[in-house]
Design an enzyme around this catalytic site. Structure first.
Site, PDB file in Angstrom:
ATOM      1  CE  LYS A   1      -4.004   1.987   2.453  1.00  0.00           C
ATOM      2  NZ  LYS A   1      -4.840   1.902   3.669  1.00  0.00           N
TER       3      LYS A   1
ATOM      4  CB  SER B   1      -8.078   3.919   2.460  1.00  0.00           C
ATOM      5  OG  SER B   1      -7.226   3.289   3.407  1.00  0.00           O
TER       6      SER B   1
ATOM      7  CB  SER C   1      -8.320   1.092   5.398  1.00  0.00           C
ATOM      8  OG  SER C   1      -9.070   2.268   5.241  1.00  0.00           O
TER       9      SER C   1
END
Ligand code: GLN
Length: 499
Positions: free
Chosen positions: A79, A154, A178
Site C-alpha cells: 500500500k 482505503s 481499511s
C-alpha cells in the site's frame, strides 16, 4: 505453466523444492499486471528492477543452500502509505507527487529481511481517508469481481491486486476498516493486528492512535505467514508492543474450535445489513457450531456511538498529522515565484495538493480541537472510546472471540456514494469499534450474497495480543466453507474483461 493462482504457502513450498524460481514467479506476476492492470488500476507504481534484484538474491541464497523463511521469494503488493527507500510514496495524494522517501518503513525492513519481493505500490484513498478508493488523486481502482464496482477502501489497490491475481500477498493499513472492508468486498482475507503489534515506523500517519498495518492475502494461512513476517517490536515506534508475537501460523493451521465460545455482537450484526450479508453470516455461524464452537449473543451498547466518536478522533488527529505538509518539507510546492511569502505558498500548496475529503477532515478536526469546543467534541469522543473498550472487555468475559459481518453491504457501484459522505462513512460501522479499542480484527470471505452474486465478509475480533484466536477461528471457518462448497470462493471469480 503460470503459478499466479497459487497461494503464498504453495508458492513458498514450490520455491523451496526448486520447482520454480523467484525470478520466474516475479516475471509471471508482472506479466499478469501488464495484462489486467489497465482495467483494474490496483498499482500506482511498479518497481521491476528492485523486485527482480530481490528475487535474484533470494534465488542465489537458496541455490547456496541457505535456510530461508516460508515466504522468501514470494511477490507482494505494498500500500502506497508505507515508505520504501527510493520508491515513490504518494499516499494517493497529489501533495506527495514526486516524493521518494529516504528510508524504509519498519514493515518494509521486515519484508526485505523475510526475502519477500515487493512488486510495487498500490492505489488508495488519499491519505487513507475513504471506503472506496475513489478518493485517490490518481483515479479509482476497480473491483475484479465487477469492474463497475468499488474494491473497498482505503486499501482498494491492495485488495484488488489479490483478487485479480496480480499478487498473492499484500500489505494494507487499517484506521477504521481499511484492511477488512476491502477484503470483504473483494472476497479476500485481511487482518488488522492488535494495535502496537506491527511497527508504524514509516507508515504515513492519518490517525496515529488508530492506524495499524497488517497482512492481506487470499487465504487465512497466507495472512498468518505474512503476519509473522511483519510483526514484532520496533523501538522506532513508541507504541510498539515489546512482547512475543502471537503464534498465528500455528493457530491458522489448527482447524479446530471445539469448546470455544464465539460471541455475536448484537449491535453490529442485524439491523441495517443487506439481507444476503446476514444470510451468509448466519450460515457461517452454523458451520462453527458444527465444528464444535458455542455461539453466544453479546451486547456492546456503546458501539452505537462508535462512528460518531471516530469521526471526531480520526479527523482531529489527521488535522494535526497533516500539518506537516506545509510545502517546505515534502512533495509539491505551488506558487513559489519569489514574490509570495511562505504563508501564501503554503496556502496555495495545500489548496492544490489536498483533495475534497482530506480538506473536509482537516476542517472537521481543526474545529473539534479548537478552544471552546475541545471538551464538547474531542473530549467527549475520548470518553466514548473508553466506554467502547469497556464493552469489549465485558464481552470477552463471555466469549473467546467476537464476530459480525465485516461490512453492511457488498461492493457498491463506483460513483454511487461519492457525493454522500455519511453514506460512505456508514461502511465502517462494524469495523471501527476494533480500532477504537486497539484489538485485533480479521475479515474472511463467507460466500456470495444471493441477490447480487458478490462476496460477503465475516469479521472475527480477538482480545489484545491474542491475535492467534481469530486465526484459529478463521482457519477453521475457511476450511469448513471450502469443504461445503468443494472449492474456494476466489476460484469462482469471473474472468476479467480486460480493456
Ligand atoms: N473508511 C474510514 C475512513 O474513511 C477508515 C479508513 C481507514 O481505515 N484508513 O476514515
Amino acid at each position: 505453466m503460470s503459478s499466479i493462482r497459487l497461494s503464498a504457502a504453495e508458492l513458498g513450498a514450490a520455491l523451496a523444492k526448486g520447482e520454480i524460481t523467484s525470478v520466474e514467479l516475479t516475471n509471471q506476476h508482472f506479466d499478469r499486471i501488464a495484462e489486467v492492470d489497465t482495467s483494474v488500476h490496483a498499482f500506482l507504481h511498479l518497481d521491476k528492477e528492485g523486485a527482480l534484484a530481490q528475487a535474484n538474491s533470494v534465488d542465489a541464497k537458496r541455490a547456496a543452500g541457505e535456510k530461508l523463511g516460508p515466504i522468501a521469494g514470494v511477490p507482494l503488493a505494498l500500500k502506497d502509505v508505507l515508505t520504501q527507500k527510493g520508491i515513490p510514496t504518494t499516499c494517493g495524494s497529489k501533495m506527495l507527487e514526486g516524493w521518494r522517501p529516504p528510508y524504509d518503513s519498519g514493515v518494509v525492513t521486515k519484508l526485505k529481511d523475510a526475502g519477500v519481493v515487493i512488486l510495487g505500490k498500490t492505489n488508495m484513498d488519499e491519505f487513507a481517508m475513504g471506503s472506496s478508493t475513489e478518493n485517490s488523486a490518481y483515479g479509482p481502482t476497480h473491483n475484479p469481481w465487477d469492474l463497475t464496482r468499488i474494491p473497498g477502501g482505503s486499501g482498494g489497490g491492495s485488495s484488488a491486486s489479490l483478487a485479480a491475481f496480480e499478487a498473492p500477498l499484500a500489505i494494507g493499513t487499517d484506521t477504521g476498516g481499511s484492511i477488512r472492508q476491502p477484503a470483504a468486498v473483494t472476497g479476500t482475507v485481511g487482518v488488522k493486528p492488535t494495535y502496537g503489534g506491527v511497527s508504524r515506523y514509516g507508515l504515513v500517519a492519518f490517525s496515529s492512535s488508530l492506524d495499524q498495518a497488517g497482512p492481506c492475502a487470499r487465504t487465512v494461512l497466507d495472512t498468518a505467514l505474512l503476519h509473522e513476517a511483519i510483526a514484532g517490536h520496533d523501538p522506532r515506534d513508541s507504541t510498539s508492543i515489546n512482547s512475543p508475537v502471537p503464534q498465528v501460523v500455528a493457530a491458522a493451521k489448527r482447524l479446530d474450535v471445539k469448546g470455544m465460545k464465539i460471541g455475536v455482537v448484537k449491535e453490529i450484526s442485524g439491523e441495517g445489513f443487506q439481507a444476503g450479508v446476514r444470510t451468509r453470516f448466519e450460515e457461517s455461524l452454523q458451520l462453527l457450531v458444527e465444528a464444535g464452537a458455542e455461539i453466544v449473543e453479546v451486547s456492546c451498547p456503546n458501539f452505537d456511538y462508535a462512528l460518531a466518536a471516530y469521526y471526531l478522533i480520526a479527523p482531529s488527529e489527521a488535522s494535526s498529522n497533516l500539518a506537516r505538509f506545509d510545502s517546505m518539507r515534502y512533495g509539491i510546492r505551488v506558487g513559489d515565484d519569489g514574490n509570495r511569502g511562505a504563508e501564501e505558498v503554503m496556502n496555495l500548496t495545500r489548496q492544490v495538493g489536498f483533495g475534497r475529503e482530506v480538506k473536509r477532515r482537516i476542517i472537521l478536526g481543526t474545529y473539534a480541537l479548537s478552544s471552546g469546543y475541545y471538551d464538547a467534541y474531542y473530549g467527549s469522543a475520548q470518553k466514548v472510546r473508553t466506554l467502547i473498550k469497556r464493552d469489549f472487555e465485558a464481552a470477552f468475559t463471555k466469549a473467546d472471540v467476537l464476530v459480525s459481518p465485516t461490512a453492511p453491504t457488498t461492493a457498491f457501484k463506483i460513483g454511487e456514494k461519492s457525493d454522500d459522505p455519511l453514506a460512505m462513512y456508514l461502511n465502517d460501522i462494524a469495523t471501527i469499534p476494533v480500532n477504537m479499542a486497539g484489538i485485533g480484527g480479521m475479515s474472511l470471505p463467507c460466500g456470495l450474497a444471493p441477490e447480487d452474486g458478490l462476496p460477503v465478509g465475516f469479521q472475527i475480533m480477538s482480545p489484545v495480543m491474542q491475535d492467534d484466536l481469530m486465526y484459529r477461528v478463521g482457519g477453521t471457518l475457511e476450511a469448513a466453507l471450502n469443504s461445503k462448497w468443494g472449492h474456494t470462493l476466489i476460484s469462482q471469480i469471473p474472468d476479467l474483461q480486460v480493456r
